[in-house]
Design a protein around this motif. Structure first.
Motif: not given
Length: 408
Positions: A134-144, A282-290
């Motif tokens: 099913e793939g995976h997500f990459v998410a960011w917390e800030r618009a920049a 993947v929460f890329e701003d924090r370099s973690i994967i859940v």
């Protein structure tokens, strides 16, 4: 003919199974006292999108802002500088544009076959449900950071994987996980293993059914004429697939093996409030994967260069737990803590092939972050090479001889 496969991780077990099914008599040697392989504590991600080796100009440029001391995910412990400094100098040399381009092409050839090989493996295990595509997500917390992240992935080589903006339904699911997601994308063509413990158990059942003998002992190689031998084990051919433990036997045979323990950390908690069908995030701003497994949720991260036997750094577990809390994720303690060592070579390519220093020696190790992803295709390629067939992928770029010979 008897083949001794040294290594009880995912690479060693899949190789042992592939060779046994090809009609070889197999002894799987799992070195006694070795730390639990990273195979059974990783993020479970089938990372077909990670085509570009991490030995890259971009990695070198980004290193200062990624340091653990500055809040990043990369740690270079001063007490272990004698391990990571020589490795780092080799990495810088491997990151030159020409070598990076060649490495990208070579790694891409492996990753293109990774998912088909996984389908064949879980089918042969009679456990197709272990593989989720099913793939995976990459998410960011800030618009920049979202804009920078999207631009990075748009310009990156991702092989057979691709991404698109999240749909409304996926965005709602991510918002339910964390109120801090500013933007996200969803990859297709990647996947995950639904449960690492179940995978290990399925492989063990298949190995037993194939008649693979297993021995728990330290595998010390000695010279035997034009080949090598293992003490107390009669074997015509030997495969070294022992992760970070591969360096010693390969050096005994005469090879230079500049491998390092690239250590990662995770924390796990009960999965009571985490959706069972949600792909890895993947929460890329924090370099973690859940990752959601069968009965737990795991938060993983960090790149710590050093020695495999060095004590773990509790600050990294604590930071993972703080990341989960800061994101507002539906995860609560008590947490189970784990640390494992990825076997990494300076150019971030695995070593797969036949030794030129010992006639009966083969090897498959150094898969860095991609051990789980590449294990089945590695097993297929090495089994073909050992049978005298032409492997479907050129193994020349993965020859350990690229680092030279001790006896040369």
């Amino acid at each position: 003919m008897t083949v001794a496969v040294i290594g009880g991780g995912i690479v060693g077990r899949t190789i042992a199974l592939a060779l046994a099914r090809a009609g070889e008599r197999i002894v799987l040697v799992d070195p006694a006292g070795e730390a639990v392989p990273a195979s059974w504590g990783n993020a479970g991600h089938i990372a077909t999108e990670q085509v570009a080796p991490l030995a890259s100009p971009a990695t070198i440029r980004s290193l200062p802002r990624r340091l653990f001391a500055l809040g990043g995910a990369l740690d270079l412990p001063l007490s272990q500088a004698n391990a990571w400094l020589p490795f780092g100098l080799r990495l810088i040399a491997a990151a030159r544009p020409a070598r990076f381009a060649a490495g990208t092409e070579a790694l891409g050839s492996l990753l293109a076959e990774a998912m088909p090989a996984w389908r064949r493996l879980v089918g042969a295990l009679g456990a197709p449900g272990l593989l989720r595509e099913e793939g995976h997500f990459v998410a960011w917390e800030r618009a920049a950071s979202a804009a920078a992240g999207r631009a990075h992935w748009a310009g990156a080589e991702t092989g057979t994987a691709s991404f698109a903006p999240v749909c409304a339904a996926d965005r709602a699911r991510l918002d339910a996980l964390s109120p801090h997601v500013a933007d996200a994308i969803r990859f297709s063509g990647s996947g995950q293993i639904g449960d690492l413990d179940a995978l290990a158990a399925a492989l063990d059942r298949a190995l037993d059914a194939a008649g693979v003998a297993r021995i728990a002992q330290l595998a010390t190689l000695t010279r035997a004429g034009r080949g090598v031998a293992i003490a107390a084990i009669s074997a015509d051919r030997i495969v070294v697939a022992a992760g970070t433990g591969s360096a010693a036997p390969m050096r005994m045979a005469g090879h230079r093996v500049p491998i390092i323990a690239e250590r990662g950390y995770h924390v796990r908690a009960a999965a009571d409030r985490w959706p069972a069908d949600l792909p890895p995030v993947v929460f890329e701003d924090r370099s973690i994967i859940v990752t959601r497994y069968a009965d737990s949720v795991q938060v993983a991260g960090f790149v710590e260069f050093g020695r495999a036997d060095a004590p773990p750094d509790p600050r990294k577990w604590q930071r993972l737990e703080r990341h989960a809390a800061a994101l507002g994720l539906p995860i609560a303690g008590p947490f189970r803590r784990w640390m494992g060592a990825r076997p990494t070579l300076p150019d971030y390519l695995p070593a797969i092939g036949r030794s030129t220093a010992a006639d009966n020696l083969f090897y498959a190790f150094g898969h860095q972050h991609l051990g789980l992803t590449l294990a089945p295709v590695t097993a297929e390629l090495l089994a073909a090479a050992m049978a005298g067939a032409l492997p479907a992928i050129d193994l020349a770029p993965f020859a350990i001889e690229r680092f030279g010979r001790i006896d040369a």
